[in-house]
Design a protein around this motif. Structure first.
Motif, PDB file in Angstrom:
ATOM      1  N   ALA A  72      -4.244  14.386  -6.284  1.00 12.84           N
ATOM      2  CA  ALA A  72      -2.944  13.937  -5.786  1.00 12.84           C
ATOM      3  C   ALA A  72      -2.772  12.438  -5.993  1.00 12.84           C
ATOM      4  O   ALA A  72      -3.732  11.668  -5.869  1.00 12.84           O
ATOM      5  CB  ALA A  72      -2.808  14.277  -4.307  1.00 12.84           C
ATOM      6  N   GLN A  73      -1.557  12.028  -6.318  1.00 16.07           N
ATOM      7  CA  GLN A  73      -1.253  10.607  -6.368  1.00 16.07           C
ATOM      8  C   GLN A  73      -1.436  10.023  -4.966  1.00 16.07           C
ATOM      9  O   GLN A  73      -1.075  10.639  -3.980  1.00 16.07           O
ATOM     10  CB  GLN A  73       0.173  10.379  -6.861  1.00 16.07           C
ATOM     11  N   GLY A  74      -2.010   8.836  -4.896  1.00 14.32           N
ATOM     12  CA  GLY A  74      -2.300   8.231  -3.604  1.00 14.32           C
ATOM     13  C   GLY A  74      -3.708   8.490  -3.115  1.00 14.32           C
ATOM     14  O   GLY A  74      -4.115   7.958  -2.081  1.00 14.32           O
ATOM     15  N   THR A  75      -4.457   9.316  -3.856  1.00 16.31           N
ATOM     16  CA  THR A  75      -5.868   9.542  -3.522  1.00 16.31           C
ATOM     17  C   THR A  75      -6.629   8.221  -3.621  1.00 16.31           C
ATOM     18  O   THR A  75      -6.397   7.425  -4.525  1.00 16.31           O
ATOM     19  CB  THR A  75      -6.485  10.562  -4.491  1.00 16.31           C
ATOM     20  N   THR A  76      -7.530   7.971  -2.685  1.00 11.93           N
ATOM     21  CA  THR A  76      -8.333   6.744  -2.695  1.00 11.93           C
ATOM     22  C   THR A  76      -9.751   7.041  -3.169  1.00 11.93           C
ATOM     23  O   THR A  76     -10.179   8.199  -3.209  1.00 11.93           O
ATOM     24  CB  THR A  76      -8.397   6.122  -1.298  1.00 11.93           C
ATOM     25  N   MET A  77     -10.491   5.991  -3.480  1.00 19.05           N
ATOM     26  CA  MET A  77     -11.882   6.176  -3.872  1.00 19.05           C
ATOM     27  C   MET A  77     -12.693   6.760  -2.718  1.00 19.05           C
ATOM     28  O   MET A  77     -13.614   7.556  -2.936  1.00 19.05           O
ATOM     29  CB  MET A  77     -12.477   4.855  -4.349  1.00 19.05           C
ATOM     30  N   ALA A  78     -12.350   6.377  -1.489  1.00 13.35           N
ATOM     31  CA  ALA A  78     -13.037   6.959  -0.332  1.00 13.35           C
ATOM     32  C   ALA A  78     -12.780   8.463  -0.242  1.00 13.35           C
ATOM     33  O   ALA A  78     -13.685   9.237   0.108  1.00 13.35           O
ATOM     34  CB  ALA A  78     -12.579   6.265   0.949  1.00 13.35           C
ATOM     35  N   ASP A  79     -11.548   8.901  -0.571  1.00 13.56           N
ATOM     36  CA  ASP A  79     -11.247  10.339  -0.589  1.00 13.56           C
ATOM     37  C   ASP A  79     -12.101  11.047  -1.637  1.00 13.56           C
ATOM     38  O   ASP A  79     -12.659  12.127  -1.383  1.00 13.56           O
ATOM     39  CB  ASP A  79      -9.770  10.581  -0.916  1.00 13.56           C
ATOM     40  N   ILE A  80     -12.182  10.469  -2.825  1.00 13.25           N
ATOM     41  CA  ILE A  80     -12.949  11.077  -3.919  1.00 13.25           C
ATOM     42  C   ILE A  80     -14.420  11.158  -3.536  1.00 13.25           C
ATOM     43  O   ILE A  80     -15.080  12.188  -3.743  1.00 13.25           O
ATOM     44  CB  ILE A  80     -12.760  10.262  -5.209  1.00 13.25           C
ATOM     45  N   ALA A  81     -14.960  10.073  -2.966  1.00 11.67           N
ATOM     46  CA  ALA A  81     -16.368  10.057  -2.556  1.00 11.67           C
ATOM     47  C   ALA A  81     -16.637  11.101  -1.486  1.00 11.67           C
ATOM     48  O   ALA A  81     -17.690  11.763  -1.499  1.00 11.67           O
ATOM     49  CB  ALA A  81     -16.746   8.668  -2.050  1.00 11.67           C
ATOM     50  N   ALA A  82     -15.713  11.280  -0.557  1.00 14.75           N
ATOM     51  CA  ALA A  82     -15.900  12.265   0.509  1.00 14.75           C
ATOM     52  C   ALA A  82     -15.964  13.677  -0.052  1.00 14.75           C
ATOM     53  O   ALA A  82     -16.787  14.500   0.382  1.00 14.75           O
ATOM     54  CB  ALA A  82     -14.768  12.154   1.528  1.00 14.75           C
ATOM     55  N   ARG A  83     -15.129  13.977  -1.036  1.00 12.78           N
ATOM     56  CA  ARG A  83     -15.136  15.316  -1.640  1.00 12.78           C
ATOM     57  C   ARG A  83     -16.424  15.554  -2.425  1.00 12.78           C
ATOM     58  O   ARG A  83     -16.966  16.665  -2.418  1.00 12.78           O
ATOM     59  CB  ARG A  83     -13.901  15.481  -2.530  1.00 12.78           C
ATOM     60  N   HIS A  84     -16.904  14.511  -3.082  1.00 14.64           N
ATOM     61  CA  HIS A  84     -18.184  14.640  -3.775  1.00 14.64           C
ATOM     62  C   HIS A  84     -19.319  14.850  -2.779  1.00 14.64           C
ATOM     63  O   HIS A  84     -20.203  15.681  -2.998  1.00 14.64           O
ATOM     64  CB  HIS A  84     -18.458  13.390  -4.628  1.00 14.64           C
ATOM     65  N   ASP A 197      -8.478   1.381  -9.117  1.00 14.94           N
ATOM     66  CA  ASP A 197      -7.838   0.078  -9.074  1.00 14.94           C
ATOM     67  C   ASP A 197      -7.998  -0.569  -7.692  1.00 14.94           C
ATOM     68  O   ASP A 197      -8.118  -1.789  -7.576  1.00 14.94           O
ATOM     69  CB  ASP A 197      -6.355   0.223  -9.411  1.00 14.94           C
ATOM     70  N   GLY A 198      -8.025   0.264  -6.648  1.00 10.62           N
ATOM     71  CA  GLY A 198      -8.183  -0.244  -5.293  1.00 10.62           C
ATOM     72  C   GLY A 198      -9.619  -0.277  -4.803  1.00 10.62           C
ATOM     73  O   GLY A 198      -9.873  -0.644  -3.645  1.00 10.62           O
ATOM     74  N   PHE A 199     -10.559   0.098  -5.672  1.00 14.68           N
ATOM     75  CA  PHE A 199     -11.969   0.154  -5.272  1.00 14.68           C
ATOM     76  C   PHE A 199     -12.544  -1.249  -5.148  1.00 14.68           C
ATOM     77  O   PHE A 199     -12.456  -2.059  -6.071  1.00 14.68           O
ATOM     78  CB  PHE A 199     -12.752   0.955  -6.314  1.00 14.68           C
ATOM     79  N   ASP A 200     -13.164  -1.548  -4.016  1.00 13.00           N
ATOM     80  CA  ASP A 200     -13.802  -2.849  -3.811  1.00 13.00           C
ATOM     81  C   ASP A 200     -14.746  -2.730  -2.621  1.00 13.00           C
ATOM     82  O   ASP A 200     -14.311  -2.600  -1.482  1.00 13.00           O
ATOM     83  CB  ASP A 200     -12.751  -3.928  -3.545  1.00 13.00           C
ATOM     84  N   LEU A 201     -16.052  -2.774  -2.907  1.00  9.25           N
ATOM     85  CA  LEU A 201     -17.058  -2.692  -1.844  1.00  9.25           C
ATOM     86  C   LEU A 201     -17.598  -4.066  -1.454  1.00  9.25           C
ATOM     87  O   LEU A 201     -18.632  -4.150  -0.789  1.00  9.25           O
ATOM     88  CB  LEU A 201     -18.215  -1.783  -2.266  1.00  9.25           C
ATOM     89  N   THR A 202     -16.917  -5.127  -1.855  1.00  7.12           N
ATOM     90  CA  THR A 202     -17.338  -6.456  -1.433  1.00  7.12           C
ATOM     91  C   THR A 202     -17.406  -6.490   0.098  1.00  7.12           C
ATOM     92  O   THR A 202     -16.467  -6.117   0.774  1.00  7.12           O
ATOM     93  CB  THR A 202     -16.349  -7.518  -1.937  1.00  7.12           C
ATOM     94  N   GLY A 203     -18.520  -6.933   0.635  1.00  6.11           N
ATOM     95  CA  GLY A 203     -18.687  -6.970   2.082  1.00  6.11           C
ATOM     96  C   GLY A 203     -19.241  -5.694   2.679  1.00  6.11           C
ATOM     97  O   GLY A 203     -19.561  -5.654   3.875  1.00  6.11           O
ATOM     98  N   ARG A 204     -19.380  -4.639   1.853  1.00  2.00           N
ATOM     99  CA  ARG A 204     -19.898  -3.366   2.362  1.00  2.00           C
ATOM    100  C   ARG A 204     -21.170  -2.924   1.660  1.00  2.00           C
ATOM    101  O   ARG A 204     -21.685  -1.832   1.938  1.00  2.00           O
ATOM    102  CB  ARG A 204     -18.842  -2.254   2.202  1.00  2.00           C
ATOM    103  N   LEU A 205     -21.697  -3.734   0.772  1.00  2.00           N
ATOM    104  CA  LEU A 205     -22.876  -3.319   0.018  1.00  2.00           C
ATOM    105  C   LEU A 205     -24.086  -3.106   0.919  1.00  2.00           C
ATOM    106  O   LEU A 205     -24.966  -2.298   0.594  1.00  2.00           O
ATOM    107  CB  LEU A 205     -23.195  -4.336  -1.070  1.00  2.00           C
ATOM    108  N   ALA A 206     -24.134  -3.785   2.047  1.00  2.00           N
ATOM    109  CA  ALA A 206     -25.245  -3.580   2.980  1.00  2.00           C
ATOM    110  C   ALA A 206     -25.254  -2.170   3.556  1.00  2.00           C
ATOM    111  O   ALA A 206     -26.281  -1.718   4.087  1.00  2.00           O
ATOM    112  CB  ALA A 206     -25.176  -4.605   4.112  1.00  2.00           C
ATOM    113  N   ASP A 207     -24.127  -1.457   3.445  1.00  2.00           N
ATOM    114  CA  ASP A 207     -24.072  -0.072   3.918  1.00  2.00           C
ATOM    115  C   ASP A 207     -24.787   0.888   2.977  1.00  2.00           C
ATOM    116  O   ASP A 207     -25.018   2.046   3.328  1.00  2.00           O
ATOM    117  CB  ASP A 207     -22.619   0.380   4.079  1.00  2.00           C
ATOM    118  N   VAL A 208     -25.109   0.428   1.768  1.00  2.00           N
ATOM    119  CA  VAL A 208     -25.864   1.255   0.818  1.00  2.00           C
ATOM    120  C   VAL A 208     -27.343   1.098   1.169  1.00  2.00           C
ATOM    121  O   VAL A 208     -27.941   0.045   0.944  1.00  2.00           O
ATOM    122  CB  VAL A 208     -25.599   0.824  -0.634  1.00  2.00           C
ATOM    123  N   VAL A 209     -27.933   2.140   1.722  1.00  2.00           N
ATOM    124  CA  VAL A 209     -29.324   2.059   2.172  1.00  2.00           C
ATOM    125  C   VAL A 209     -30.289   2.761   1.217  1.00  2.00           C
ATOM    126  O   VAL A 209     -31.505   2.605   1.343  1.00  2.00           O
ATOM    127  CB  VAL A 209     -29.474   2.657   3.593  1.00  2.00           C
TER     128      VAL A 209
END
Length: 281
Positions: A72-84, A197-209
């Protein structure tokens, strides 16, 4: 089906994610780079993908996974990651090794940050924690041209070559190839491009364990070395390997690529080296 001497099984994971599996050994989920269609590749595009994956299939049971059709248009990278993440939980029942190639690396990083229970160890190849403005612009030009029925593949020349002369030649060749790889329905790739285009994990990389390996070419014009370094430095348990003289596609074609991935994942298993030192070579 046998391709390049390997038995290949195709199917669909939960949430309609297309995949094919090949090789033997511990499972390694490979999240595909940017693709014109959200389906298992065929013909030329499958051959290109298999040249990268076949050496790894001697060590792992590879699951090459794409995005779901009908995005769907408007899908975010977080949506895609959640489905994966949901699909991998359903398929494997526990954490699994994940490798993301280029745009697949964006998905893999988002999933590792949002759903750490899914990822045992992570390989990010030819990708970083955000896109550059130039990549956003070129990806937008490509997808919007194709959506409008025009040739657009030439806008990806920066990915195919790392010198002005090489890009000029690649642009001409990609312009000619465009009709051969143009999707019947471009809406999926347009929706994914807007999500990335809206993907940006700046400031959240510490969440990758998960233990993480970042791989990139020193002459990658999509992702400067500084972005690879920032990505690795933001993840506590990480290693960075850069390939001298290689561009974006050269990363995956490097003769060291499969060996580096295999050595890293072996080192994160039982009896492995534990904390992964950050190094650049």
């Amino acid at each position: 089906m046998r391709i390049r001497g390997l038995e290949v099984r195709e199917g669909t994971l939960a949430n309609d994610l297309p995949y094919y599996a090949l090789g033997t050994g511990a499972p390694l989920v490979v999240l595909r780079w940017f693709t014109p269609a959200h389906a298992n590749p065929a013909g030329l595009t499958r051959g290109v993908e298999l040249r990268v994956l076949a050496p790894l299939a001697r060590h792992f049971r590879l699951y090459a996974v794409g995005r779901a059709p009908g995005m769907a248009q408007g899908t975010t990278m977080a949506d895609i990651a959640a489905r994966h993440a949901e699909a991998l939980r359903a398929e494997f029942g526990g954490p699994v090794d994940v490798m993301g190639l280029s745009s697949g690396g964006s998905v893999a990083l988002q999933m590792a940050a949002d759903h750490p229970d899914v990822v045992r160890a992570l390989v990010v190849a030819g990708a970083a924690h955000r896109l550059t403005p130039n990549v956003r612009r070129l990806q937008r030009r490509y997808t919007e041209a194709v959506a409008a029925g025009r040739r657009g593949l030439q806008h990806q020349a920066v990915t195919a070559a790392s010198s002005p002369a090489g890009q000029a030649l690649a642009g001409a060749l990609l312009w000619l190839l465009d009709p051969l790889v143009r999707p019947g329905d471009p809406r999926d790739m347009l929706a994914f491009a807007r999500a990335e285009d809206g993907f940006d994990l700046t400031g959240r990389l510490a969440d990758v364990v998960a233990p993480t390996l970042v791989l990139g070419g020193e002459r990658d014009l999509d992702y400067p070395v500084e972005l690879f370094r920032e990505t690795a430095e933001g993840i506590r348990d990480s290693r960075l390997i850069t390939y001298p003289g290689l561009g974006h596609l050269g990363t995956f074609r490097s003769g060291r690529f499969a060996a580096d991935v295999t050595a890293f994942l072996a080192g994160t298993g039982p009896g492995g080296s534990g904390e992964i030192a950050r190094t650049t070579s």
